[in-house]
Write a protein that holds these residues in place. Structure first.
Motif, short mmCIF file in Angstrom:
data_model
loop_
_atom_site.label_atom_id
_atom_site.label_comp_id
_atom_site.label_asym_id
_atom_site.label_seq_id
_atom_site.Cartn_x
_atom_site.Cartn_y
_atom_site.Cartn_z
N LYS A 190 -8.30 33.98 -27.70
CA LYS A 190 -7.56 35.07 -28.36
C LYS A 190 -8.00 36.43 -27.89
CE LYS A 190 -6.11 32.58 -32.43
NZ LYS A 190 -6.47 32.14 -33.78
N LYS A 191 -9.13 36.47 -27.21
CA LYS A 191 -9.64 37.77 -26.75
C LYS A 191 -8.89 38.30 -25.53
CE LYS A 191 -14.42 37.44 -28.31
NZ LYS A 191 -15.80 37.22 -27.79
N ALA A 192 -8.10 37.41 -24.89
CA ALA A 192 -7.42 37.82 -23.66
C ALA A 192 -6.32 38.84 -23.95
CB ALA A 192 -6.83 36.60 -22.97
N ILE A 195 -10.24 35.55 -13.95
CA ILE A 195 -9.26 35.60 -15.03
C ILE A 195 -9.52 34.44 -16.01
CG2 ILE A 195 -6.82 35.16 -15.54
CD1 ILE A 195 -6.08 37.15 -13.41
N TYR A 196 -9.88 33.31 -15.47
CA TYR A 196 -10.17 32.17 -16.35
C TYR A 196 -11.44 32.40 -17.18
CZ TYR A 196 -6.47 28.80 -15.70
OH TYR A 196 -5.28 28.15 -15.76
N LEU A 197 -12.40 33.12 -16.61
CA LEU A 197 -13.59 33.46 -17.40
C LEU A 197 -13.16 34.12 -18.70
CD1 LEU A 197 -16.34 34.87 -14.98
CD2 LEU A 197 -16.36 32.73 -16.28
N LYS A 198 -12.17 35.02 -18.54
CA LYS A 198 -11.67 35.75 -19.71
C LYS A 198 -10.87 34.83 -20.62
CE LYS A 198 -10.90 39.44 -22.09
NZ LYS A 198 -11.93 40.41 -22.50
N LYS A 214 -12.50 46.02 -15.24
CA LYS A 214 -13.94 46.20 -15.35
C LYS A 214 -14.54 45.08 -16.19
CE LYS A 214 -16.81 49.69 -17.43
NZ LYS A 214 -16.78 51.11 -17.90
N GLN A 215 -13.90 44.81 -17.29
CA GLN A 215 -14.40 43.76 -18.18
C GLN A 215 -14.50 42.41 -17.50
OE1 GLN A 215 -12.66 43.03 -22.01
NE2 GLN A 215 -12.64 45.25 -22.49
N ILE A 216 -13.41 42.02 -16.84
CA ILE A 216 -13.43 40.66 -16.28
C ILE A 216 -14.35 40.60 -15.07
CG2 ILE A 216 -11.16 40.03 -17.22
CD1 ILE A 216 -10.01 40.26 -14.45
N ILE A 217 -14.47 41.70 -14.36
CA ILE A 217 -15.41 41.68 -13.24
C ILE A 217 -16.84 41.59 -13.79
CG2 ILE A 217 -16.43 43.16 -11.44
CD1 ILE A 217 -13.66 43.73 -10.43
N TYR A 218 -17.07 42.30 -14.88
CA TYR A 218 -18.41 42.22 -15.47
C TYR A 218 -18.72 40.85 -16.04
CZ TYR A 218 -20.63 46.71 -14.75
OH TYR A 218 -21.29 47.76 -14.19
N LYS A 278 -18.01 38.19 -14.69
CA LYS A 278 -18.52 37.45 -13.53
C LYS A 278 -19.92 37.93 -13.16
CE LYS A 278 -18.18 34.60 -10.13
NZ LYS A 278 -17.75 33.20 -10.24
N LEU A 279 -20.08 39.26 -13.18
CA LEU A 279 -21.36 39.83 -12.74
C LEU A 279 -22.49 39.47 -13.70
CD1 LEU A 279 -20.23 43.38 -11.55
CD2 LEU A 279 -20.83 41.39 -10.13
N LYS A 280 -22.14 39.19 -14.92
CA LYS A 280 -23.16 38.87 -15.91
C LYS A 280 -23.24 37.37 -16.17
CE LYS A 280 -24.23 43.21 -16.56
NZ LYS A 280 -25.44 43.75 -15.92
N GLU A 281 -22.42 36.61 -15.48
CA GLU A 281 -22.41 35.16 -15.66
C GLU A 281 -23.78 34.58 -15.35
OE1 GLU A 281 -19.24 31.62 -14.34
OE2 GLU A 281 -19.79 33.25 -12.98
N LYS A 282 -24.17 33.62 -16.16
CA LYS A 282 -25.51 33.07 -15.93
C LYS A 282 -25.46 31.84 -15.04
CE LYS A 282 -27.26 35.18 -20.00
NZ LYS A 282 -27.10 35.03 -21.46
#
Lengths: 200, 200, 200, 200
Positions: free
Chosen positions: A151-153, A193-196, B190-194, B196-200
Motif C-alpha cells: 500500500k505504500k507504493a 520498483i519491486y523493492l517498493k 530518490k526513495q526507490i533508489i535509496y 536499493k542503496l540501503k538494502e542489506k
DNA sequence: GATGAATGAGTATTCATTCAT
DNA sequence: TATGAATGAATACTCATTCAT
C-alpha cells in the motif's frame, strides 16, 4: 477504386514516410525522398494527404494507436498484476534489440518535440501520454487493491518513473546504440520498483 | 575591438540563438529570426560564426560544459556520498520550476537527435553522456566503498536509471508543463533508489 | 603624410590587387582577399580607392601605360625599322617564359571583356588598342618609306595580324602553359610576315 | 512529358542563358536574369540543370561540339587541301558580320578564362583546342603530302598562328566592333600564309 | 590616416505544393 | 486517379561598402 485499395496505398505512403523520417528527420526529409522511396508520384501522395504535416500527424497517430492497442490487448489477456507488470518490463526489455526501435525512437521523440509547439497536437499528445501513464498506474492500483503490491507504493509517480526511464533510455540508446545496456537498465529498474512494491 | 567586446557579442548572439531555437526549433528558426531577435545584423553574426550549424554546435557545447562544470564544482564542495547524491536530486527537483528549463529541454533534446545523425557530433555527445553517467556512478561507487551504501547496488545501472528519468521526465514535462509533477517524480525516484542503496 | 608615402601605399594595394585578380579573377577575388594579401586594412584601402571597380581600372591603366611607354622607349632607342620589328618579336618571344605573363594575360583579357560592356572604358580601351596597332604599323610604314620593306605590305593588316597572334596566343598559352610553343609560334610568325615584307 | 519536350526546354534555357551571359557576363548575370529572359521559373530551370555552373558548362559544351562538327562536316565534303583551307578562311571571314559573333566571342573567351582555373575543365578545353589545331594542321600536312603545299611549311606553327589570329582578332573585334576590319585581316592572313605554303 | 566591426542588399539554391495532361 | 513538370516563396550565406573609434 475500392476502399481497400486506398487504404493500402495510404499505408504504403505512411510506411515510406516513416522510413524517410527515420533516416533524415521530418524536417530534413523531403517529399521527393518519399516519392523515390515509395515509388508513388508526388501528385498521388497529395491525393491521399493534403500536406507533409498531415502525413506526419497521421503517421504518428496510427503508430501510437496501434502500439497502445497492442499493449492493452496483451495486458488484457493476463490475469495478475504481477504478470501484467512483468509483461510491460519484458516488452521494453526486448524491443531495443531491433534497429527499428532506434528509428522509431528518433521519429517519435522528434514528433513529441514538434507537438510541443502546436496547441492542437499538444492536447492530443497529453491525452496519449495519460493513456500510457494510466496503463502502468492501473496495474499498480489493482495490485495494491488485490494485495499483490504494498500500500505504500505511489502508483502515479512509479508510473511516471517507469515511462521516464523508457523514453529517456530510448533517447540515450538512440545515440549510444549497442553501447547502451538497455536490457540491464530495465532489469535494474524492475528490481528497484519491486523493492517498493514489496515494501512492508 | 577588445577580446572582451567580442566575447560579449558572441555570448549575445548565442543567447539570442538559444531563444530562437527554443521558440521554434533549430530547423525552423531562421537566421533572420536571430537577426531580429538579437538586433545584430546578418553580416555581423557571420563575422562570429561561420554557419547556422556552427552557432548550434557552439551553443550546445557551451551550455553543456557550463552545466557539467557547475555540477562538478558543487559536488566537489560536498563531503559524504549521501550529501552528494542528495544534491543531485535537489538540482533536478528545483530546476523544473523555471520555464527556461522547458526551453532548454526542447533545445537540448533536439540537438541530441540532431547529433544522432552526424558522426563527429555523435562521438562528442557520447563522451558527454559518459561524463554525466560517471558523475552519478562515482558517487555510488564511493558510497559503497566507504560504507554509506549497500554493496548490492549496481552503480552503472542506477546511474543510467537516474539520467533516464531526468531526460525522459524533462521531455514529458516539456509537453505537460505544470501538469507534470516533476518534483514528486524526483522525490519518489530518490526513495526507490535509496531503497536499493540501503538494502542489506 | 607625404605624397611619396601615399604613392607607395597605392602601388602596394595595386600590386596586391593584381595578384589576387590573377589568382581568382576580378569577380571572384574579394576585397577581403586583397586585405589579407596586402596586409592593409579595408578602411585604408577605401581611403585610396573609392571602389573595387576603381582599383581594377586604375590598376589596368597603370599597367598598360607602363607597358606601352616601355615599348616606345625601347623602340625609340633603335634605328632601323628592321631592328625595331625584330625587337617587338623578341619582346613577346621571351615574355612567355614567366608565369607572371600567364597571370597578366588572364587579368588583361578579363579586363578587356569587362571594358567591352562599359562605354566609358570602351572608348579608352579602343584608343589604347590603336596605340599598340600604330606602334607596329608605324614601323612598317617607315620601313616602306625608307626602302627596308616592300611596298606591297599592308601595314594596317599586318599590325592587326601581329597583335591578333600576340593576344590570341597569350590566351591559348594561359590555358596550355608549357604545352604551348609560344616561342616557335612567334618565330614562324616573324618568318611569314617577313616573307611579305621582303616580297618583290 | 516526351523526351522531345525536355530537349526543347533545355535548349530554350540554354539559349536564354547564352543571351544573358552574352549581355552581362557569366558572373554578373543572375539566375533571376535567366528566369526573366526565358520566362521559365526558377524551379523549372533547376529541374533541368543542377547549378548555374552546370548551365554554363553544358552550354559551352554544346556550342563547341556543334561548331567543330559543323566545320568537320563541311571540310569533309571538300576535296583539295586548297579548297579546304580556303573554306576555313571564308568561315571566319564571313562570321564577323553578325552581332551574334561578338556575343559568342565574349561568352567563349570568358569561359576560356574560367576554365583556366578549373582543372577538370582545363583538361577538356585543352583537348578541344587540339581538335581545332589539328583541323588546320591536317589540311596543311595533307597538302604537303599531295604536293599542293611547300615542304617548308611548318603545319603546327601555321595552325597556331591561324587560330591565334582568329581568337585574338575576335577579341579585338568584340571591342572595336565595326571599327575592326575583320575581313581584311583574314584576307591578309590568308595571303601571308599562302606565301609560305607556296614558298619554293 | 588606419582599423576592422557592422551593415544589408543581393545570390544561388531548395522544396512544399499546384495543376495541366 | 496518377503523373511529374512548374511554381515561387523562403533560406543560408556573401561581400562591397560604411563608419565609429
Amino acid at each position: 477504386m475500392s476502399d481497400d485499395y486506398k487504404k493500402n496505398k495510404k499505408a504504403l505512403i505512411l510506411k515510406s514516410a516513416f522510413e524517410c523520417f527515420a533516416e533524415k528527420g521530418f524536417q530534413v526529409a523531403t517529399m521527393e525522398d518519399i516519392v523515390k522511396h515509395s515509388n508513388i508520384s508526388k501528385g498521388a501522395i497529395y491525393n491521399y494527404f493534403s500536406s507533409k504535416d498531415e502525413i506526419y500527424i497521421e503517421l504518428m497517430n496510427e503508430r501510437t494507436s496501434e502500439s497502445i492497442n497492442k499493449l492493452r490487448d496483451e495486458l488484457g489477456r493476463l490475469k495478475t498484476s504481477n504478470e501484467k507488470l512483468e509483461h510491460l518490463f519484458n516488452v521494453y526489455s526486448d524491443v531495443n534489440k531491433t534497429s527499428d526501435y532506434v528509428n522509431a525512437t528518433r521519429v517519435h521523440i522528434e514528433f513529441w518535440l514538434y507537438s510541443t509547439r502546436k496547441d492542437d497536437l499538444r492536447t492530443i499528445m497529453i491525452s496519449r501520454f495519460n493513456m500510457y501513464k494510466d496503463l502502468f498506474k492501473t496495474i499498480i492500483d489493482e495490485g495494491i487493491k488485490n494485495g499483490e503490491f504494498s500500500k505504500k507504493a505511489n502508483s502515479e509517480e512509479l508510473s511516471l518513473i517507469f515511462w521516464g526511464v523508457i523514453d529517456g533510455s530510448s533517447l540515450h540508446h538512440a545515440m549510444l546504440l549497442e553501447l547502451f545496456p538497455f536490457q540491464n537498465v530495465i532489469t535494474e529498474l524492475k528490481q528497484i520498483i519491486y523493492l517498493k512494491l514489496k515494501e512492508k
